[in-house]
Design a protein around this motif. Structure first.
Motif, PDB file in Angstrom:
ATOM      1  N   UNK A 190      -3.437  17.146 -17.903  1.00  0.00           N
ATOM      2  CA  UNK A 190      -4.813  16.994 -17.440  1.00  0.00           C
ATOM      3  C   UNK A 190      -4.880  15.671 -16.685  1.00  0.00           C
ATOM      4  N   UNK A 191      -6.025  15.379 -16.110  1.00  0.00           N
ATOM      5  CA  UNK A 191      -6.196  14.129 -15.385  1.00  0.00           C
ATOM      6  C   UNK A 191      -7.377  13.357 -15.951  1.00  0.00           C
ATOM      7  N   UNK A 192      -7.257  12.061 -15.936  1.00  0.00           N
ATOM      8  CA  UNK A 192      -8.361  11.158 -16.229  1.00  0.00           C
ATOM      9  C   UNK A 192      -8.552  10.335 -14.969  1.00  0.00           C
ATOM     10  N   UNK A 193      -9.771  10.347 -14.448  1.00  0.00           N
ATOM     11  CA  UNK A 193     -10.057   9.705 -13.164  1.00  0.00           C
ATOM     12  C   UNK A 193     -11.182   8.701 -13.346  1.00  0.00           C
ATOM     13  N   UNK A 194     -10.991   7.494 -12.826  1.00  0.00           N
ATOM     14  CA  UNK A 194     -12.010   6.455 -12.889  1.00  0.00           C
ATOM     15  C   UNK A 194     -12.172   5.837 -11.511  1.00  0.00           C
ATOM     16  N   UNK A 195     -13.403   5.506 -11.156  1.00  0.00           N
ATOM     17  CA  UNK A 195     -13.650   4.831  -9.894  1.00  0.00           C
ATOM     18  C   UNK A 195     -14.759   5.477  -9.095  1.00  0.00           C
ATOM     19  N   UNK A 196     -14.743   5.196  -7.822  1.00  0.00           N
ATOM     20  CA  UNK A 196     -15.749   5.670  -6.871  1.00  0.00           C
ATOM     21  C   UNK A 196     -15.122   6.710  -5.941  1.00  0.00           C
ATOM     22  N   UNK A 197     -15.935   7.440  -5.147  1.00  0.00           N
ATOM     23  CA  UNK A 197     -15.392   8.496  -4.283  1.00  0.00           C
ATOM     24  C   UNK A 197     -14.256   8.059  -3.345  1.00  0.00           C
ATOM     25  N   UNK A 198     -14.283   6.812  -2.845  1.00  0.00           N
ATOM     26  CA  UNK A 198     -13.224   6.387  -1.927  1.00  0.00           C
ATOM     27  C   UNK A 198     -12.206   5.439  -2.550  1.00  0.00           C
TER      28      UNK A 198
END
Length: 92
Positions: free
Chosen positions: A38-46
């Motif tokens: 699976x993925x864990x994603x943090x941050x803003x669109x760019x």
């Protein structure tokens, strides 16, 4: 994986269609390798960071991936990158 603003964002390339706001394409990619990933994603669109993690339970295969089982396949070769508009609302 780390993503930061780039020309891909300027021309609305595929990278703009995934990230913290839309994790499904990234999940489909890692789950094609192993359904426990699976993925864990943090941050803003760019500007975001992706971490691949292993889960105890296997995820079901995405419908977009299932449909490829019926495909006769296609050839693929890397080419020099050119800017292509991918949004119907955007005109060259």
């Amino acid at each position: 994986v780390s993503v930061r603003p780039s020309p891909a964002h300027e021309d609305a390339a595929w990278l703009t269609r995934c990230g913290p706001h839309e994790p499904a394409p990234l999940q489909a990619m890692v789950r094609a390798v192993d359904p426990h990933f699976d993925v864990e994603i943090a941050g803003e669109p760019q500007s975001w960071q992706l971490t691949v993690v292993a889960r105890d339970d296997a995820a079901p295969e995405a419908a977009e991936v299932q449909v490829t089982r019926f495909s006769g396949g296609a050839s693929f070769a890397f080419q020099p990158r050119i800017s292509l508009p991918v949004s119907a609302g955007r005109r060259a």
